[in-house]
Each structure stands twice: as structure tokens, then as C-alpha cells.
Design an enzyme around this catalytic site. Structure first.
Site, PDB file in Angstrom:
ATOM      1  N   LYS A  15      53.777   7.776  36.786  1.00  0.00           N
ATOM      2  CA  LYS A  15      54.048   6.883  37.932  1.00  0.00           C
ATOM      3  C   LYS A  15      54.759   5.617  37.486  1.00  0.00           C
ATOM      4  O   LYS A  15      54.709   5.226  36.312  1.00  0.00           O
ATOM      5  CB  LYS A  15      52.757   6.535  38.670  1.00  0.00           C
ATOM      6  CG  LYS A  15      51.653   5.881  37.820  1.00  0.00           C
ATOM      7  CD  LYS A  15      51.803   4.379  37.625  1.00  0.00           C
ATOM      8  CE  LYS A  15      50.775   3.812  36.659  1.00  0.00           C
ATOM      9  NZ  LYS A  15      51.067   2.445  36.222  1.00  0.00           N
ATOM     10  N   PRO A 101      55.256   9.043  28.328  1.00  0.00           N
ATOM     11  CA  PRO A 101      54.983   8.308  27.095  1.00  0.00           C
ATOM     12  C   PRO A 101      53.534   7.838  26.995  1.00  0.00           C
ATOM     13  O   PRO A 101      52.943   7.444  27.995  1.00  0.00           O
ATOM     14  CB  PRO A 101      55.948   7.116  27.158  1.00  0.00           C
ATOM     15  CG  PRO A 101      56.584   7.143  28.496  1.00  0.00           C
ATOM     16  CD  PRO A 101      56.357   8.471  29.111  1.00  0.00           C
ATOM     17  N   GLY A 104      52.362   3.866  27.706  1.00  0.00           N
ATOM     18  CA  GLY A 104      53.667   3.389  28.156  1.00  0.00           C
ATOM     19  C   GLY A 104      53.641   2.671  29.498  1.00  0.00           C
ATOM     20  O   GLY A 104      54.677   2.212  29.967  1.00  0.00           O
ATOM     21  N   GLY A 107      50.857   5.761  33.289  1.00  0.00           N
ATOM     22  CA  GLY A 107      49.683   6.520  33.727  1.00  0.00           C
ATOM     23  C   GLY A 107      49.614   7.933  33.184  1.00  0.00           C
ATOM     24  O   GLY A 107      49.083   8.824  33.854  1.00  0.00           O
ATOM     25  N   ALA A 111      47.182  10.889  34.443  1.00  0.00           N
ATOM     26  CA  ALA A 111      47.710  12.170  34.929  1.00  0.00           C
ATOM     27  C   ALA A 111      46.981  13.331  34.255  1.00  0.00           C
ATOM     28  O   ALA A 111      46.662  14.338  34.899  1.00  0.00           O
ATOM     29  CB  ALA A 111      49.214  12.251  34.665  1.00  0.00           C
ATOM     30  N   ASP A 143      43.865   4.433  37.833  1.00  0.00           N
ATOM     31  CA  ASP A 143      45.104   5.116  38.219  1.00  0.00           C
ATOM     32  C   ASP A 143      44.917   6.616  38.449  1.00  0.00           C
ATOM     33  O   ASP A 143      45.871   7.306  38.824  1.00  0.00           O
ATOM     34  CB  ASP A 143      46.172   4.959  37.125  1.00  0.00           C
ATOM     35  CG  ASP A 143      46.686   3.528  37.013  1.00  0.00           C
ATOM     36  OD1 ASP A 143      46.463   2.751  37.949  1.00  0.00           O
ATOM     37  OD2 ASP A 143      47.309   3.220  35.984  1.00  0.00           O
TER      38      ASP A 143
HETATM   39  O1  C5P Z   1      40.876   2.123  34.707  1.00  0.00           O
HETATM   40  P1  C5P Z   1      41.761   2.182  33.503  1.00  0.00           P
HETATM   41  O2  C5P Z   1      41.076   2.815  32.324  1.00  0.00           O
HETATM   42  O3  C5P Z   1      43.115   2.715  33.762  1.00  0.00           O
HETATM   43  O4  C5P Z   1      41.990   0.664  33.099  1.00  0.00           O
HETATM   44  C1  C5P Z   1      42.300   0.284  31.776  1.00  0.00           C
HETATM   45  C2  C5P Z   1      42.061  -1.204  31.624  1.00  0.00           C
HETATM   46  O5  C5P Z   1      43.033  -1.930  32.379  1.00  0.00           O
HETATM   47  C3  C5P Z   1      40.722  -1.707  32.134  1.00  0.00           C
HETATM   48  O6  C5P Z   1      39.721  -1.577  31.176  1.00  0.00           O
HETATM   49  C4  C5P Z   1      41.033  -3.160  32.441  1.00  0.00           C
HETATM   50  O7  C5P Z   1      41.015  -3.916  31.268  1.00  0.00           O
HETATM   51  C5  C5P Z   1      42.473  -3.108  32.922  1.00  0.00           C
HETATM   52  N1  C5P Z   1      42.543  -3.059  34.396  1.00  0.00           N
HETATM   53  C6  C5P Z   1      42.255  -4.196  35.104  1.00  0.00           C
HETATM   54  N2  C5P Z   1      42.304  -4.166  36.478  1.00  0.00           N
HETATM   55  C7  C5P Z   1      42.662  -3.047  37.138  1.00  0.00           C
HETATM   56  C8  C5P Z   1      42.993  -1.866  36.428  1.00  0.00           C
HETATM   57  C9  C5P Z   1      42.919  -1.913  35.038  1.00  0.00           C
HETATM   58  O8  C5P Z   1      41.948  -5.231  34.526  1.00  0.00           O
HETATM   59  N3  C5P Z   1      42.688  -3.067  38.463  1.00  0.00           N
END
Ligand code: C5P
Length: 308
Positions: A15, A101, A104, A107, A111, A143
């Protein structure tokens, strides 16, 4: 009961965040978001086969050396979460072919998780339905629900509360990939630091977070010229701070004919919006001639889907 498949192949897209407004950090470490995702034609392929335990192998078109093969891998966590939630005592072997990637900002890991959920749901015959799959996806990462969903969607909350956005036609993007990834938590953390120091490179978190109506209007009309000037990413400043080379690439892409360029998600992948396929090919070629790894993709494309 329908007979179970011997193997399942699921494809899920990477994405771009066409718009990414970041609000304040909550106590759980996540930031409030108002974002628009668009799924693009760069894919993760996940093959799931029955097994007694849980195992994983990864290869692909991109550098996969940084991808963990244990429980830190989001696809592995997805398979185990589904098994636990649906009370399944079978295992699975997941084979992931990565086209997105690693680290990158597109996401790719999310995915993989979305694809693993769909693949295991089919392999084990759990038939959870989109509502329950979405709930599991949201537990895996902010994501992941969008990777299930695909298309173009508005995300609020942590980015996991989705509403489909109307998007007409197709948008042509040129991606510039980086050899070195960026850590998403570190980029968010740097944004907080910049904001707390009151530095001018990043705006303060807005009092209320909304996707501007101009962004939604441009998507509805399918007009890249209208979309380009209203694209925005609050994570661009902290990403570029760590990678000043990105700034030059952003200037070059526009010089070569892109309407605008933006850091994708937490970076370092760059996404250039182009007026159409021919212009995108020209931008891709010009960026390649400067030694950059550029790729022409288009969006929107569907979310995680069973192939064949
Ligand atoms: O949920 P995901 O593992 O993709 O998020 C990775 C990191 O990105 C989280 O641990 C957080 O530090 C940051 N993040 C955030 N706010 C969001 C999404 C992600 O701070 N809404």
C-alpha cells in the site's frame, strides 16, 4: 463439510498512504491517524500447506535477509492467532514470496499477515467470514485490516478502522525503493521528538484529525492532477531527517515528470504520482538512469485474495 484444499495460494498487495495525518501518541504507544490507503500492484504471495507444526520460509524479488522466520514474523503470528481463535489443532507451513520491500513503509509484513489469515482460513475450513477476519487482523497490526480489504480506504483510529473511499479509474505511481529499511516505531518516535522540540520541520498534531475533503474529492474524480497538490504525509519529515538522500530523489522524480512525490508510510520507499502510464514509464526510466531502483505500479487493486 466441503473437502479441505491441500494447499492454498493467497496474494496480498502493498500500500501507499496517499494522505497520512498523525495525531497524538496514546498510552498504548500508538498514534491517532487519519489516513487514506491505496493498495498498489506490488504483491506478497503466500502459499500455505498442511503441516503438524508451524513453519515458514521466505524468498522474493526484494532483499529478504531482515525477515524473521520465528514468532516475530507477522504471518506466523497470524496463523497461530487464527488457530487459537478457531480452536484448530493443525499446523501450517507458510511459503512467502515477497514483492514488497521489507521495512519500506508499504505494509509488506501486514500484507503477509492478511494473506496468512485468508490462506489458513481456507486451508483449515474455518470460514470465519470477513468480519471476524478483520477483528483478528486488527489485533495483529494497524495496517493488516487494510491489506485484507485493499482498494482505496480511509483509516482512522490506529489506521485499522476502515471506510472504503470511492476512487475512480486508475492512478499510476512510480516507487523508488531503498536498500536500507526504516523502523516504523523509530520514525513515529522521531516525529514525537521533533514536535516536542517545537522544530519547524514537522507540524504540531492537529487538534482534530480528518482526511481533507479535497483528497476525497480528487480520488472520486480520479484526477491525478487534482490529487497531487493535496497529498501529505506527517511521517515524511522524520523519515527524511534520517535519510537526507530521499529529499534529492523527491526533487528528481518531479523534475522527470511526476506530479508530486511523497514518502510512503514511514518510508523510506518514495511514491511518485504520475499523470498516466506513459509518463510513469518515462519517470521510472529517468530515475533508473540515475542509478535508483524505480518501479511503475498502479492502484487501486484488491486486497488479499485466493489465487487459482
Ligand atoms: O501496528 P504495527 O505493528 O504496524 O505498528 C508498528 C509500530 O508503528 C507501532 O508499534 C507504533 O510504534 C507505530 N504506530 C503508531 N501509531 C499507529 C500505527 C503504528 O505509533 N497508528
Amino acid at each position: 463439510m466441503a473437502s479441505r484444499p491441500h494447499a492454498v495460494h493467497v496474494r496480498a498487495p502493498g500500500k501507499i498512504n496517499v494522505y497520512l495525518g498523525v495525531g497524538r501518541r496514546h498510552d498504548d504507544g500508538y498514534h491517532a491517524l487519519a489516513t487514506v490507503f491505496q493498495a498498489v500492484s506490488l504483491y506478497e504471495d503466500v502459499h500455505a500447506e498442511p503441516a503438524t507444526g508451524f513453519s515458514l520460509e521466505v524468498d522474493g524479488d526484494v532483499d529478504v535477509s531482515g525477515v524473521p522466520l520465528d514468532d516475530r514474523n507477522l504471518a506466523m503470528r497470524a496463523a497461530k492467532l487464527l488457530a487459537q481463535s478457531a480452536d484448530i489443532d493443525s499446523g501450517v507451513h507458510l511459503r512467502i514470496r515477497k514483492g514488497v520491500p521489507v521495512a519500506g513503509g508499504m505494509g509488506g509484513g501486514s500484507a503477509d499477515a492478511a494473506a496468512a489469515l485468508v490462506a489458513c482460513d481456507a486451508l483449515w475450513g474455518t470460514e470465519l467470514g470477513s468480519h471476524r477476519l478483520h477483528a483478528l487482523a486488527a489485533r495483529l497490526g494497524a495496517d493488516v485490516p487494510f491489506a485484507l480489504h485493499g482498494g482505496t480506504a480511509i483509516g482512522v483510529g490506529r489506521g485499522d478502522e476502515l471506510t472504503p473511499a470511492l476512487a475512480r479509474g486508475r492512478f499510476d505511481w512510480v516507487l523508488v525503493l531503498s536498500e536500507q529499511g526504516l523502523s516504523t516505531p523509530e520514525v513515529y518516535g522521531r516525529l514525537d521528538v521533533i514536535r516536542s522540540h517545537g522544530e519547524a520541520v514537522a507540524d504540531d498534531p492537529p487538534p482534530s484529525l480528518d482526511v481533507p475533503s479535497a483528497v476525497l474529492h480528487a480520488l472520486r474524480t480520479g484526477d491525478a492532477h487534482e490529487l497531487a497538490p493535496v497529498m501529505m504525509n506527517d511521517l515524511e519529515a522524520p523519515a527524511v531527517l534520517d535519510r537526507p538522500d530521499l529529499e534529492l530523489a523527491l526533487v528528481d522524480g518531479v523534475r522527470f515528470g511526476a506530479l508530486t512525490g511523497i514518502v510512503s508510510g514511514s518510508g523510506p520507499t518514495l511514491a511518485f504520482l504520475c499523470p498516466g502510464p506513459d509518463a510513469a514509464r518515462a519517470v521510472q526510466d529517468a530515475l533508473r538512469s540515475t542509478g535508483r531502483d524505480a518501479l511503475h505500479v498502479h492502484g487501486p487493486v484488491p486486497g488479499a485474495r485466493i489465487i487459482g
